[in-house]
Motif scaffolding. Structure first.
Motif, short mmCIF file in Angstrom:
data_model
loop_
_atom_site.label_atom_id
_atom_site.label_comp_id
_atom_site.label_asym_id
_atom_site.label_seq_id
_atom_site.Cartn_x
_atom_site.Cartn_y
_atom_site.Cartn_z
N SER A 146 32.05 60.25 -0.92
CA SER A 146 30.94 59.72 -0.12
C SER A 146 29.93 60.84 0.14
CB SER A 146 31.46 59.14 1.19
OG SER A 146 31.89 60.17 2.01
N GLN A 147 28.67 60.44 0.24
CA GLN A 147 27.60 61.44 0.34
C GLN A 147 27.70 62.37 1.54
OE1 GLN A 147 23.63 60.34 -0.35
NE2 GLN A 147 24.06 59.32 -2.26
N PRO A 148 28.00 61.84 2.76
CA PRO A 148 28.08 62.77 3.89
C PRO A 148 29.15 63.85 3.70
CG PRO A 148 27.94 60.52 4.67
CD PRO A 148 28.13 60.45 3.19
N VAL A 207 23.45 65.07 9.01
CA VAL A 207 22.25 64.25 8.89
C VAL A 207 21.64 64.56 7.53
CG1 VAL A 207 20.00 63.67 9.87
CG2 VAL A 207 21.86 64.38 11.38
N ASP A 208 21.60 63.58 6.66
CA ASP A 208 21.07 63.79 5.31
C ASP A 208 19.85 62.89 5.13
OD1 ASP A 208 20.50 63.85 2.62
OD2 ASP A 208 22.45 63.11 1.94
N ILE A 209 18.68 63.52 5.10
CA ILE A 209 17.46 62.74 4.87
C ILE A 209 17.14 62.82 3.38
CG2 ILE A 209 15.04 62.40 5.50
CD1 ILE A 209 15.56 63.91 8.08
N ILE A 254 28.45 65.17 -9.78
CA ILE A 254 27.15 64.50 -9.91
C ILE A 254 26.70 63.91 -8.58
CG2 ILE A 254 25.87 62.68 -11.13
CD1 ILE A 254 28.02 62.82 -13.32
N ASP A 255 25.43 64.17 -8.22
CA ASP A 255 24.83 63.53 -7.05
C ASP A 255 23.75 62.59 -7.58
OD1 ASP A 255 23.38 62.76 -4.85
OD2 ASP A 255 22.71 64.76 -4.30
N LEU A 256 24.09 61.30 -7.61
CA LEU A 256 23.13 60.32 -8.10
C LEU A 256 22.34 59.84 -6.90
CD1 LEU A 256 22.30 58.60 -10.59
CD2 LEU A 256 23.96 56.92 -9.85
MG LIG Z 1 21.02 62.24 -1.34
#
Ligand SMILES: [Mg+2]
Ligand SMILES: Nc1ncnc2c1ncn2[C@@H]1O[C@H](COP(=O)(O)OP(=O)(O)OP(=O)(O)O)[C@@H](O)[C@H]1O
Length: 251
Positions: free
Chosen positions: A134-136, A156-158, A13-15
């Motif tokens: 973690s998201q990165p 780099v995640d925008i 899951i990506d919340l």
């Molecule tokens: Mg995101």
């Protein structure tokens, strides 16, 4: 109690601030919906989530509110966030299955207490194990990088609410920085520009559409003009105006 008999499935899951995605092992991404909730603020009952809720934005009666429970990468309303998440999971697994192992990535500004509470909310659905990622790192794996590599990779995640820059190596974040300026801020720039310079009012949805359809950082040859619908503030009536990509870039 009888969860032992139900088939179990593994989820990723990506919340996110803007969108929530759910991946089902062996099947792919089965859910990609905006992180929006419509609820009755007297009873605090959730009426709708995701795309259904976005369709209701600005059209609900006064007893209902349509909100984005995660703002700028921070959980603004925990009950609504966990309620929304549970509904999303239910949409994917269906009524007669339960999650087994769940890997979830949460926005960067979420506190440890909230992280535990989100995990508890998922465990509450009888999930066997809940892992935080973690998201990165999740973004790097998604982009096909070898995260175990000892050489550094920069990510780099925008997103909607936050932009994250991180250098990762050996499956960990060596240096990372999060700023609260991302896609939503760009949408706001478009909305503010139209209001101030063109005396023209558009909502969040139209603002985002203008940004995605006609916006670019550098001139790109094949972007077409965009016909935006909104309210003309000088005459106070609905109208459509033609926007050039140059104008959107300037905003
Ligand atoms: Mg995101
Ligand atoms: N084609 C596009 N051009 C420009 N911006 C876009 C485009 N498609 C989506 N966006 C913007 O990207 C943002 C959503 O990105 P994403 O789904 O990665 O965010 P998120 O992961 O939910 O947020 P966060 O990482 O901050 O929690 C929104 O602001 C949206 O307007």
């Amino acid at each position: 109690m009888f969860s032992y008999f139900y088939p179990r499935i593994d989820l990723g899951i990506d919340l996110g601030t803007a969108n929530t995605l759910i991946f089902v092992k062996g099947k792919g991404v089965l859910l990609n919906q905006p992180s929006i909730v419509t609820f009755d603020h007297v009873q605090r009952d959730i009426i709708a989530v995701g795309a259904e809720s976005r369709a209701m934005m600005g059209k609900v009666h006064p007893e209902l509110s349509t909100v984005r429970p995660i703002r700028d990468g921070v959980i603004a309303d925990f009950d609504m966030t966990s309620g929304m998440l549970k509904r999303f999971i239910r949409m994917v697994v269906g009524p007669h299955k339960i999650p087994r192992n769940v890997v979830i990535s949460l926005p960067n500004g979420v506190t440890d207490v909230e992280k535990r509470a989100v995990c508890a909310a998922i465990a509450d659905m009888d999930a066997r194990k809940v892992f935080l990622l973690s998201q990165p790192i999740a973004a790097a794996i998604g982009a096909g990088l070898n995260v175990k590599d000892s050489a550094g990779h920069m990510i780099v995640d925008i997103g909607g609410g936050t932009t994250q820059v991180a250098v990762i190596s050996n499956s960990g974040i060596v240096v990372g920085e999060t700023i609260k300026v991302a896609g939503d801020e760009l949408t706001d720039c478009v909305i503010r520009y139209l209001k101030a310079q063109r005396r023209f009012l558009v909502g969040d949805r139209t603002g985002e559409e203008i940004k995605c359809r006609a916006g670019s950082v550098l001139p790109v040859p094949d972007i077409e003009n965009f016909l935006a619908r909104g309210r003309d503030l000088t005459i106070g009536k609905p109208r459509a105006i033609d926007l050039t990509p140059e104008e959107v870039r300037m905003a």
